[in-house]
Design a protein around this motif. Sequence first.
Motif, PDB file in Angstrom:
ATOM      1  N   VAL A  82       0.414  10.553  -1.262  1.00  0.00           N
ATOM      2  CA  VAL A  82       0.350   9.180  -1.765  1.00  0.00           C
ATOM      3  C   VAL A  82       0.920   8.262  -0.685  1.00  0.00           C
ATOM      4  CG1 VAL A  82       1.209   7.560  -3.487  1.00  0.00           C
ATOM      5  CG2 VAL A  82       0.488   9.842  -4.193  1.00  0.00           C
ATOM      6  N   THR A  83       0.173   7.226  -0.324  1.00  0.00           N
ATOM      7  CA  THR A  83       0.631   6.271   0.682  1.00  0.00           C
ATOM      8  C   THR A  83       0.709   4.881   0.071  1.00  0.00           C
ATOM      9  OG1 THR A  83      -1.626   5.882   1.437  1.00  0.00           O
ATOM     10  CG2 THR A  83      -0.388   7.618   2.554  1.00  0.00           C
ATOM     11  N   GLN A  84       1.621   4.073   0.597  1.00  0.00           N
ATOM     12  CA  GLN A  84       1.769   2.692   0.143  1.00  0.00           C
ATOM     13  C   GLN A  84       2.198   1.840   1.323  1.00  0.00           C
ATOM     14  OE1 GLN A  84       4.127   2.181  -3.345  1.00  0.00           O
ATOM     15  NE2 GLN A  84       3.558   0.048  -3.586  1.00  0.00           N
ATOM     16  N   THR A 141       4.771   7.362   2.969  1.00  0.00           N
ATOM     17  CA  THR A 141       3.920   8.501   2.625  1.00  0.00           C
ATOM     18  C   THR A 141       4.745   9.527   1.873  1.00  0.00           C
ATOM     19  OG1 THR A 141       2.637   8.134   4.651  1.00  0.00           O
ATOM     20  CG2 THR A 141       2.348  10.249   3.504  1.00  0.00           C
ATOM     21  N   ASP A 186      -0.775   7.660  -8.143  1.00  0.00           N
ATOM     22  CA  ASP A 186       0.532   7.810  -8.787  1.00  0.00           C
ATOM     23  C   ASP A 186       0.839   9.256  -9.112  1.00  0.00           C
ATOM     24  OD1 ASP A 186      -1.283   8.255 -10.753  1.00  0.00           O
ATOM     25  OD2 ASP A 186      -0.296   6.998 -12.260  1.00  0.00           O
ATOM     26  N   MET A 200       4.295  -5.728  -1.420  1.00  0.00           N
ATOM     27  CA  MET A 200       3.938  -4.313  -1.574  1.00  0.00           C
ATOM     28  C   MET A 200       2.483  -4.226  -2.029  1.00  0.00           C
ATOM     29  SD  MET A 200       7.294  -2.511  -3.230  1.00  0.00           S
ATOM     30  CE  MET A 200       6.644  -0.899  -2.808  1.00  0.00           C
ATOM     31  N   LYS A 201       1.682  -3.544  -1.258  1.00  0.00           N
ATOM     32  CA  LYS A 201       0.293  -3.354  -1.625  1.00  0.00           C
ATOM     33  C   LYS A 201       0.155  -2.198  -2.613  1.00  0.00           C
ATOM     34  CE  LYS A 201      -1.499  -5.198   2.713  1.00  0.00           C
ATOM     35  NZ  LYS A 201      -2.409  -4.988   3.859  1.00  0.00           N
ATOM     36  N   ALA A 202      -0.991  -2.092  -3.244  1.00  0.00           N
ATOM     37  CA  ALA A 202      -1.210  -1.058  -4.255  1.00  0.00           C
ATOM     38  C   ALA A 202      -1.158   0.323  -3.613  1.00  0.00           C
ATOM     39  CB  ALA A 202      -2.554  -1.263  -4.947  1.00  0.00           C
ATOM     40  N   PRO A 203      -0.490   1.291  -4.256  1.00  0.00           N
ATOM     41  CA  PRO A 203      -0.434   2.647  -3.696  1.00  0.00           C
ATOM     42  C   PRO A 203      -1.783   3.350  -3.828  1.00  0.00           C
ATOM     43  CG  PRO A 203       0.591   2.600  -5.847  1.00  0.00           C
ATOM     44  CD  PRO A 203       0.256   1.173  -5.522  1.00  0.00           C
ATOM     45  N   SER A 204      -1.928   4.418  -3.059  1.00  0.00           N
ATOM     46  CA  SER A 204      -3.182   5.174  -3.113  1.00  0.00           C
ATOM     47  C   SER A 204      -3.309   6.014  -4.369  1.00  0.00           C
ATOM     48  CB  SER A 204      -3.282   6.091  -1.888  1.00  0.00           C
ATOM     49  OG  SER A 204      -2.204   7.021  -1.880  1.00  0.00           O
ATOM     50  N   THR A 208       6.417   6.251  -8.611  1.00  0.00           N
ATOM     51  CA  THR A 208       6.544   4.821  -8.343  1.00  0.00           C
ATOM     52  C   THR A 208       7.502   4.614  -7.184  1.00  0.00           C
ATOM     53  OG1 THR A 208       6.226   4.347 -10.681  1.00  0.00           O
ATOM     54  CG2 THR A 208       7.103   2.579  -9.317  1.00  0.00           C
ATOM     55  N   THR A 261       4.595   1.811   6.448  1.00  0.00           N
ATOM     56  CA  THR A 261       3.750   2.742   5.687  1.00  0.00           C
ATOM     57  C   THR A 261       4.621   3.864   5.130  1.00  0.00           C
ATOM     58  OG1 THR A 261       1.868   2.270   7.132  1.00  0.00           O
ATOM     59  CG2 THR A 261       1.733   4.242   5.747  1.00  0.00           C
TER      60      THR A 261
END
Length: 772
Positions: free
Chosen positions: A732-734, A690, A722, A716-720, A703, A688
């Motif tokens: 912002v978390t990813q 952050t 941009d 890689m999942k979609a970020p919370s 990005t 995770t």
Amino acid sequence: MSPSVPLQEMIRAIRSARTQCEERGVIQRECAAIRAQFRQSDNGGRSHNLAKLLYVHMLGYPAHFGQMECVRMIASPRYSEKRVGYLGAMMLLDEKQDASLLITNSIKNDLSHSNQYVQSLALCTLACMGSAEMCRDLAPEIDRLLRASNSYIKKKAALCAVHIVRKVHDLGEMFAPAARSLLSEKNHGVLHGAVVLITELCERNLETLEKFRKAVPDLVQIMKGLVISGYSPEHDVAGISDPFLQVRILRLLRILGHNNEAASDAMNDLLAQVATNTDSTKTVGNAVLYETVLTVLDIKSESGLRVLAVNILGRFLLNNDRNIRYIAMISLQKIVGTDHNAVQRHRGTIVDCLKDQDASVKRRALDLSLALVSASNIRSMMKELLIFLSSCPLELRSQAASGIFIAAERYAPSQRWHIDTILHVLTTAGGDVRDETVPNLIQLITNASELHCYTVHKLYRALLTDISQQSLVQVACWCIGEYGDLLLRGECQETEPVQVSEDDVLDALETVLQSHMSSPATRGFALTATMKLSTRITDNVDRIRSIVSIYGSCIDVELQQRAVEYNALFKKYDHMRYICFEYAGHCVLFRFRLSALLLCLFFPQVCDLLDLLGGSEETLQPSPAAGGTAPGLPANTASTAGGDLLDLLGGLEPAPLTPAPTVQVYEKDGVTLTMSCEKQSATGLTVTLTASNSTESDISSLTLQAAVPKSVQLHMKAPSGDSLPARGAAKVTQMVVLNNPNKVGLTRSFEAQSVGSVRYLFYIRLCQYRRK
């Protein structure tokens, strides 16, 4: 020298002394004689001796033993002794001396004396050194003298009242009625004292200020009488009638008219009359005009009157006196924000002041010139400022360069003009620019994609011409490393084509690396640029590898670390070199030592790590005792697989099984990135990321990118989001999912590794973010 010599003889003897020691001897002998005569009860020459002592005090020698003599002489009935006694009290006594309290009663008696000159001595002494206690005791006497019939006494009393108001603010209300009545006096001295007293009262009390606003018509009438009056030998100074009183009245009108429309309207016509009828060819007239301008600009005056005031300041800029030009530019600097168009009319004169020989005038002219830059005159003004930058004093270069950068960023007509301007500044004064200039220019170049070819050609020429300007060299190295392939093509529509070979480019970068003028940061830019070129050229990769390997033993730790890491990419992870050095734009690459990543980020236990990566055929169990050998593993194997890894981090011991911590992996310019890891299965891991922003401005277009070896699967999942709001308002978390299905063994790569050897497993890239 006889002790009884007159004052003139003592002065002559002191001045004729050839050495300081001889002068001290003369003064010591005379002071001894004065002390002896002070002790005599019947001393007819007391005033003569005290006068000599005051001269000794003026030379800086001790004279405090004459304080009590001053008290005695003030109490004397003779005027000649009172005069010298009061003079000595003003010089030798102050409110901190206990002896000053002894003269309070004498001053009170002298304030009621029948002789106006004795009263004057008492008033002057109280105004000079009166303490707060003395002011409270004698304030009623001063108020009584303000209402006296003698103009000479009223003038002195008004100035004494000013001192009392400054010492004891509460006594101001006592003098307000008498001060208002003094405005009807015809004597200029009384009027001057009254205006000074009213000014002091208005500055210290808002209620008093409101009361005296009713006196604006009286002040206007007095001022008109001074302006239109004919020649008066008693008050004329260089053709101006009593300029001292005019200046005082204008200052008082400025206070009364500030933020008050009614009072401002009452004085508008007067100010216009003073501004047009005052002679500006003499210094006295300029003083009156300057106060008039300050008053016009500080009250709610009409627009036409403000333009007239600015024009007067413009005439001051043409004056031969540098002091007048200096104060004119200070005044224009204060009003350029509110009367920008009026000041713009004098732009040419202001720019000419940049050529002045006086450094203070140059500094003020630079401030004013930068404030006058606008979208309509950016090209012409920038041309003048760049000319000034090339010849300005060293102490002004940093200020001029910063001002040019700010103006260019705000009003640039095009990106190419913006880039050319900044490059010109870097070429001229690259050593005097601020630290943020380099990243700002890099971001500007990155965003101007259609100018990449033009920029890299221009910077390459600048690099060949001069490598002493460190900021310019750093930007040039970055640009060559990023867009070196465009340079090698030799095709550029915006500039003359230049045939550049791969060897030419590498020669230029190697020159920067080897130059004694290059700072460690500049060498880091050059080394990274050289490494980037390994993915953009084809024929000189071996030369790049040799250049990088040389700096693996560099004395600079940062440069050595970069070189060792780049060598590791060439040897073990050459398949990842293109990923690492792709066109990154404005980005920051986060690199982690593999040992630190494994122990601190992936798992809290070495055995869990080895199990995930499939590098150990035997299961490692956590040791119950700190530093113990894991069961099921030979002692030497445990020492190699676990101990050496821990030794890389400086002797860390395996920690008990605890939840994986959150690790901060990046922090710069207010942007912080943290990482936390969680094991999902025998071969799976969830990371995770952050990001947060602690600055005062928002960040957009954020990005995050990641890269792993081929044997590891990455998702890689979609970020919370941009964008990062300012002051940490949101984060912002990813989520990044790693999977090692084949359990490819990596543990043998860790065995017996030296501290300088770096292995890349996981890369995180923060790219293409900008501040709003």
